[in-house]
Design an enzyme around this catalytic site. Structure first.
Site, PDB file in Angstrom:
ATOM      1  N   ASP A  33       0.862  -1.181   0.000  1.00  0.00           N
ATOM      2  CA  ASP A  33       0.000   0.000   0.000  1.00  0.00           C
ATOM      3  C   ASP A  33       0.896   1.228   0.000  1.00  0.00           C
ATOM      4  O   ASP A  33       2.130   1.109   0.017  1.00  0.00           O
ATOM      5  CB  ASP A  33      -0.937   0.002   1.212  1.00  0.00           C
ATOM      6  CG  ASP A  33      -2.285   0.657   0.894  1.00  0.00           C
ATOM      7  OD1 ASP A  33      -2.282   1.809   0.414  1.00  0.00           O
ATOM      8  OD2 ASP A  33      -3.330   0.014   1.105  1.00  0.00           O
ATOM      9  N   TYR A 154     -12.060   8.197 -12.937  1.00  0.00           N
ATOM     10  CA  TYR A 154     -12.319   6.939 -12.229  1.00  0.00           C
ATOM     11  C   TYR A 154     -13.039   5.935 -13.125  1.00  0.00           C
ATOM     12  O   TYR A 154     -12.561   4.816 -13.330  1.00  0.00           O
ATOM     13  CB  TYR A 154     -13.142   7.211 -10.980  1.00  0.00           C
ATOM     14  CG  TYR A 154     -13.454   5.955 -10.184  1.00  0.00           C
ATOM     15  CD1 TYR A 154     -12.439   5.269  -9.530  1.00  0.00           C
ATOM     16  CD2 TYR A 154     -14.744   5.451 -10.101  1.00  0.00           C
ATOM     17  CE1 TYR A 154     -12.708   4.104  -8.806  1.00  0.00           C
ATOM     18  CE2 TYR A 154     -15.020   4.293  -9.380  1.00  0.00           C
ATOM     19  CZ  TYR A 154     -14.000   3.634  -8.730  1.00  0.00           C
ATOM     20  OH  TYR A 154     -14.261   2.486  -8.026  1.00  0.00           O
ATOM     21  N   LYS A 158     -11.380   2.417 -14.739  1.00  0.00           N
ATOM     22  CA  LYS A 158     -11.902   1.092 -14.390  1.00  0.00           C
ATOM     23  C   LYS A 158     -12.378   0.342 -15.639  1.00  0.00           C
ATOM     24  O   LYS A 158     -12.207  -0.877 -15.735  1.00  0.00           O
ATOM     25  CB  LYS A 158     -13.038   1.230 -13.378  1.00  0.00           C
ATOM     26  CG  LYS A 158     -12.563   1.661 -11.997  1.00  0.00           C
ATOM     27  CD  LYS A 158     -11.565   0.676 -11.393  1.00  0.00           C
ATOM     28  CE  LYS A 158     -11.237   0.979  -9.943  1.00  0.00           C
ATOM     29  NZ  LYS A 158     -10.296   0.010  -9.340  1.00  0.00           N
TER      30      LYS A 158
END
Length: 260
Positions: A33, A154, A158
């Site tokens: 992360d 976004y 995707k």
């Protein structure tokens, strides 16, 4: 049989739930992360992506049985395309040599039901072309046009990563090498990422209208984790290039029978 997994976005949400589930099953999980994981790596940069691969090789001893490219952000900014598409692809491509050392390698990326929402065609083409400079330039223009246009960073990222999976999964690098490569497309997941959207009655009403989930409503991260666990297990022998909508029915509401 114990397996070794690499999970990005492991500090929260779906990534954290998946890491916890796999660990509870007796597997070794290397979490990655931005901070607070086994590997701290910034997937917006080439240096961060390289660091992820190098540290994964060191920590795994040169072999991974499963890669779950889950890291993502939903902000209406250009950095979203860097993480959601280029970071995810770099993770999968960079770690593929480690998967080749496994007897039962598996790989999955987290897309989204947002892949069904409107996309910016110029940005989408730049992503599918693998042109990061052009994608970031277009993403920046969208960001500067305000949050509504910025959101296309976004949804487009995707859609692009889902299409990348469809295009690459059947190839010699993946299916031909015995690596099932697939994607999941979650609906609204109860997590820190969606907390701001679900914290007010107005926000909840708007979200329910935009993302109708007739089966059980918004879902816990653990639901996605269960699916990711199976997709990266030896039991998954023939799913190839599938984008699996775990979304409470959003896909069926939006597309009805057009899957045929």
């Amino acid at each position: 049989m114990s397996r070794t997994y690499l999970v990005t976005g492991a500090a929260s949400g779906i990534g954290a739930a998946t890491a916890e589930l796999l660990t509870s099953q007796g597997h070794t999980v290397i979490g990655a992360d931005l901070r607070g994981s086994d590997i701290d790596a910034d997937l917006t940069t080439a240096e961060g992506r390289k660091h992820l691969v190098e540290r994964a090789r060191e920590l795994s001893g040169g072999r991974l049985d499963g890669v779950i490219a889950n890291a993502g952000i939903s902000a209406p900014i250009a950095a979203t395309v860097k993480v959601n598409f280029f970071g995810a692809v770099a993770t999968l491509e960079g770690l593929r040599p480690l998967l080749l050392e496994s007897e039962a390698p598996r790989a999955v990326v987290t897309a989204s039901m947002a892949s069904l929402q409107p996309a910016d065609e110029e940005l989408l083409q730049a992503l599918l072309d693998g042109d990061e400079d052009a994608a970031v330039a277009r993403g920046t223009a969208l960001e500067e046009s305000g949050p509504q246009a910025g959101y296309l960073n976004y949804s487009t990222s995707k859609q692009a990563v889902a299409r990348w999976v469809r295009l690459n999964a059947p190839t010699s690098d993946w299916a031909g090498a015995g690596i099932p490569l697939n994607a999941i497309a979650p609906g609204v997941v109860i997590s820190a990422m969606t907390e701001q959207l679900t914290s007010t009655p107005e926000g909840r009403a708007q979200l329910e209208e935009q993302v109708p989930m007739p089966l059980n409503g918004w879902m816990p991260a653990e639901s996605a984790a269960e699916l990711l666990s199976w997709l990266t297990s030896p039991a998954n022998t023939h799913l190839c290039g599938q984008v699996i909508f775990i979304d409470g029915g959003v896909d069926a509401v939006f597309r009805k029978d057009t899957t045929w």
